[in-house]
Design an enzyme around this catalytic site. Structure first.
Site, mmCIF file in Angstrom:
data_model
loop_
_atom_site.group_PDB
_atom_site.id
_atom_site.type_symbol
_atom_site.label_atom_id
_atom_site.label_comp_id
_atom_site.label_asym_id
_atom_site.label_seq_id
_atom_site.Cartn_x
_atom_site.Cartn_y
_atom_site.Cartn_z
ATOM 1 N N CYS A 187 -0.422 -5.536 4.841
ATOM 2 C CA CYS A 187 -0.368 -6.473 3.628
ATOM 3 C C CYS A 187 -1.590 -6.192 2.729
ATOM 4 O O CYS A 187 -2.786 -6.259 3.001
ATOM 5 C CB CYS A 187 -0.349 -7.973 4.425
ATOM 6 S SG CYS A 187 -0.399 -9.293 3.232
ATOM 7 N N GLY A 188 -1.260 -6.220 1.782
ATOM 8 C CA GLY A 188 -2.477 -5.677 0.735
ATOM 9 C C GLY A 188 -2.897 -6.873 -0.406
ATOM 10 O O GLY A 188 -3.472 -6.708 -1.220
#
Length: 263
Positions: free
Chosen positions: A111-112
């Site tokens: 998850c960025g």
């Protein structure tokens, strides 16, 4: 009710008597990594617990928490029963700047964009100033394919675990300069960016190759570290293509085994 209890106990006994199969040990490593800057918590991410100094540095740079490796005084890694703590010591002016932009993140591996508090923040891109724009040479299709084909042997020699994502940086002759891997694609890129920044390697004399699809957040990270060319082993999203064009990043992706340029 009594009959139900008797039947339940009978089933439980039968299950207990079934031959037990050997349980396999998981090969991929994942742990909670807490990142703080001058003692102030900035993020808790799930990542592979290797090269954590590179990860913390790359993450802080690619997320805009710090602007340069020259702002970092030291990076200290502590182990905990439930994970790892990475403390980044920075100049006082950086701490003051962070107080103006406080953010706490809790993100799963891969998850960025977790924790961003607005659509505008999620969509922000580093726009290169004219003085930052340097002339650079694009890798040829032959060189990119040569670099991709070299990955399996590179990973085998390094003892890589199958299933991890790899982010590697190659020069224009397809020579591997640096690579890092992680269970998450964003963390793999952060580790690579941290490694390149720590060694102060020039990012416009080659290209980064990532074993994943390309999304907007990968482009955003690459743009902040002034990568000029990004290659991914799977097709990009439409937003990633638009973001790459806005950021003036050359984007190559493999789609069904064929190399295509999108930006």
């Amino acid at each position: 009710m009594e009959n139900f209890i008797i039947e339940h106990l009978s089933c439980t006994k039968q299950i207990a008597e079934l031959p037990q199969k050997e349980l396999h040990q998981a090969q991929l490593k994942e742990a909670a990594i807490a990142i703080s800057i001058n003692g102030i918590s900035q993020a808790v991410m799930m990542a592979s617990p290797e090269h954590l100094k590179d990860f913390a540095l790359g993450f802080s740079l690619s997320e805009g928490l710090i602007h340069s490796v020259n702002e970092v005084l030291d990076i200290i890694v502590h182990s905990h029963v439930s994970g790892w703590q990475v403390d980044i010591l920075v100049l006082a002016r950086v701490q003051h700047r962070l107080k103006q932009r406080r953010r706490t993140m809790a993100g799963p591996s891969g998850c960025g964009l977790c924790g961003l508090d607005s659509i505008e923040a999620a969509m922000s891109l580093h726009q290169p100033h004219q003085k930052e724009v340097k002339s650079f040479q694009l890798p040829s299709d032959k060189i990119i394919i040569q670099a991709r084909d070299a990955l399996p042997s590179i990973l085998k020699k390094s003892g890589s675990v199958r299933g991890n994502h790899c982010a590697a940086f190659f020069d224009l002759s397809a020579k591997m300069i640096a690579f890092r891997e992680d269970v998450g694609r964003h963390s793999a890129l952060d580790k690579l960016l941290g490694c390149l920044s720590h060694k102060k390697l020039l990012t416009y004399d080659g290209f980064a190759l990532i074993t994943s699809r390309c999304s907007h957040d990968l482009i955003a990270k690459a743009a902040r570290l002034s990568l000029t060319t990004l290659v991914t082993l799977a097709q990009p999203t439409d937003l990633a293509v638009n973001s790459a064009r806005k950021s003036q990043i050359a984007l190559f992706c493999f789609q069904h085994g064929q190399l295509k340029r999108y930006a």
